[in-house]
Motif scaffolding. Structure first.
Motif, PDB file in Angstrom:
ATOM      1  N   GLY A  87       0.819  -1.238   0.055  1.00 14.45           N
ATOM      2  CA  GLY A  87      -0.021   0.009   0.048  1.00 14.45           C
ATOM      3  C   GLY A  87       0.989   1.224  -0.032  1.00 14.45           C
ATOM      4  N   GLN A  88       2.076   1.130   0.217  1.00 12.33           N
ATOM      5  CA  GLN A  88       3.064   2.422   0.182  1.00 12.33           C
ATOM      6  C   GLN A  88       3.355   2.734  -1.095  1.00 12.33           C
ATOM      7  OE1 GLN A  88       5.992   1.350   3.706  1.00 12.33           O
ATOM      8  NE2 GLN A  88       6.117   3.660   3.214  1.00 12.33           N
ATOM      9  N   VAL A  89       3.531   3.955  -1.146  1.00 14.26           N
ATOM     10  CA  VAL A  89       3.646   4.473  -2.697  1.00 14.26           C
ATOM     11  C   VAL A  89       5.083   5.041  -3.056  1.00 14.26           C
ATOM     12  CG1 VAL A  89       3.029   6.319  -4.437  1.00 14.26           C
ATOM     13  CG2 VAL A  89       1.140   5.203  -2.878  1.00 14.26           C
ATOM     14  N   LEU A  90       5.568   4.377  -3.649  1.00 16.89           N
ATOM     15  CA  LEU A  90       6.835   4.929  -4.101  1.00 16.89           C
ATOM     16  C   LEU A  90       7.071   6.086  -5.129  1.00 16.89           C
ATOM     17  CD1 LEU A  90       8.613   1.161  -4.693  1.00 16.89           C
ATOM     18  CD2 LEU A  90       8.380   2.654  -2.541  1.00 16.89           C
ATOM     19  N   ARG A  91       8.063   6.629  -5.171  1.00 15.94           N
ATOM     20  CA  ARG A  91       8.045   8.039  -6.026  1.00 15.94           C
ATOM     21  C   ARG A  91       9.385   7.990  -6.596  1.00 15.94           C
ATOM     22  NH1 ARG A  91       4.011   9.491  -2.841  1.00 15.94           N
ATOM     23  NH2 ARG A  91       2.155  10.269  -3.883  1.00 15.94           N
ATOM     24  N   ALA A  92       9.510   8.486  -7.920  1.00 13.79           N
ATOM     25  CA  ALA A  92      10.821   8.656  -8.592  1.00 13.79           C
ATOM     26  C   ALA A  92      10.911   9.764  -9.680  1.00 13.79           C
ATOM     27  CB  ALA A  92      11.498   7.146  -9.061  1.00 13.79           C
ATOM     28  N   HIS A  93      11.852  10.409  -9.817  1.00 13.00           N
ATOM     29  CA  HIS A  93      11.923  11.445 -10.779  1.00 13.00           C
ATOM     30  C   HIS A  93      12.996  10.784 -11.805  1.00 13.00           C
ATOM     31  CE1 HIS A  93       9.877  14.065  -8.124  1.00 13.00           C
ATOM     32  NE2 HIS A  93      10.528  13.385  -7.205  1.00 13.00           N
ATOM     33  N   ILE A  94      12.763  10.701 -12.760  1.00  8.36           N
ATOM     34  CA  ILE A  94      13.616   9.711 -13.912  1.00  8.36           C
ATOM     35  C   ILE A  94      14.030  10.563 -15.292  1.00  8.36           C
ATOM     36  CG2 ILE A  94      13.295   7.733 -15.474  1.00  8.36           C
ATOM     37  CD1 ILE A  94      11.339   6.657 -13.428  1.00  8.36           C
ATOM     38  N   ALA A  95      15.109  10.382 -15.526  1.00  5.68           N
ATOM     39  CA  ALA A  95      15.774  10.661 -16.817  1.00  5.68           C
ATOM     40  C   ALA A  95      15.964   9.432 -17.709  1.00  5.68           C
ATOM     41  CB  ALA A  95      17.080  11.618 -16.651  1.00  5.68           C
TER      42      ALA A  95
END
Length: 136
Positions: A87-95
């Motif tokens: 249920g946890q949300v992972l977030r990433a900023h991707i190039a």
């Protein structure tokens, strides 16, 4: 939320000799290099680990046979992962840098910058500590 592509559907975008390189990051500290069969297997594993995911393309630049993408990604865990709970949300900023041959991706390099990964139980305590409040 983005749907997960079936193996054949995903493979259709990639050249048979495609190589995907993921530079070191919070989830893969040593990075990864995958050829098409391993890339498909990793996508299948992602489908098991994630209940859903969302991609937002922030910017895209194309020149010749190359495309550069700036993307934000979020994925909701379907199962526990290390200290993280379902249920946890992972977030990433991707190039992501793509190179094409014959209309298909022959090479992809990802620079994934994950936001801080914290166990759910300690997240509230950590936020309180950062704000100078007493923790329970």
């Amino acid at each position: 939320m983005s749907s997960f592509a079936a193996c054949e559907e995903l493979a259709a975008f990639f050249h048979a000799d495609a190589v995907h390189t993921q530079l070191p990051n919070a989830l893969f500290p040593d990075g990864t290099v995958r050829h098409l069969p391993d890339l498909i297997a990793a996508a299948q594993q992602g489908h098991v680990l994630l209940a859903g995911q969302h991609f937002e393309v922030i910017n895209a630049v194309a020149a010749g046979n190359q495309v550069a993408l700036e993307v934000t990604w979020s994925g909701t865990l379907a199962v526990p992962l290390g200290d993280l709970t379902a249920g946890q949300v992972l977030r990433a900023h991707i190039a992501s840098f793509l190179e094409f041959r014959g209309g298909k991706i022959i090479a992809q390099r990802n620079y994934d910058c994950y936001e801080r990964l914290r166990p759910a139980a300690s997240s509230e305590i950590d936020r309180q500590a950062e704000n100078g409040k007493n923790s329970p």
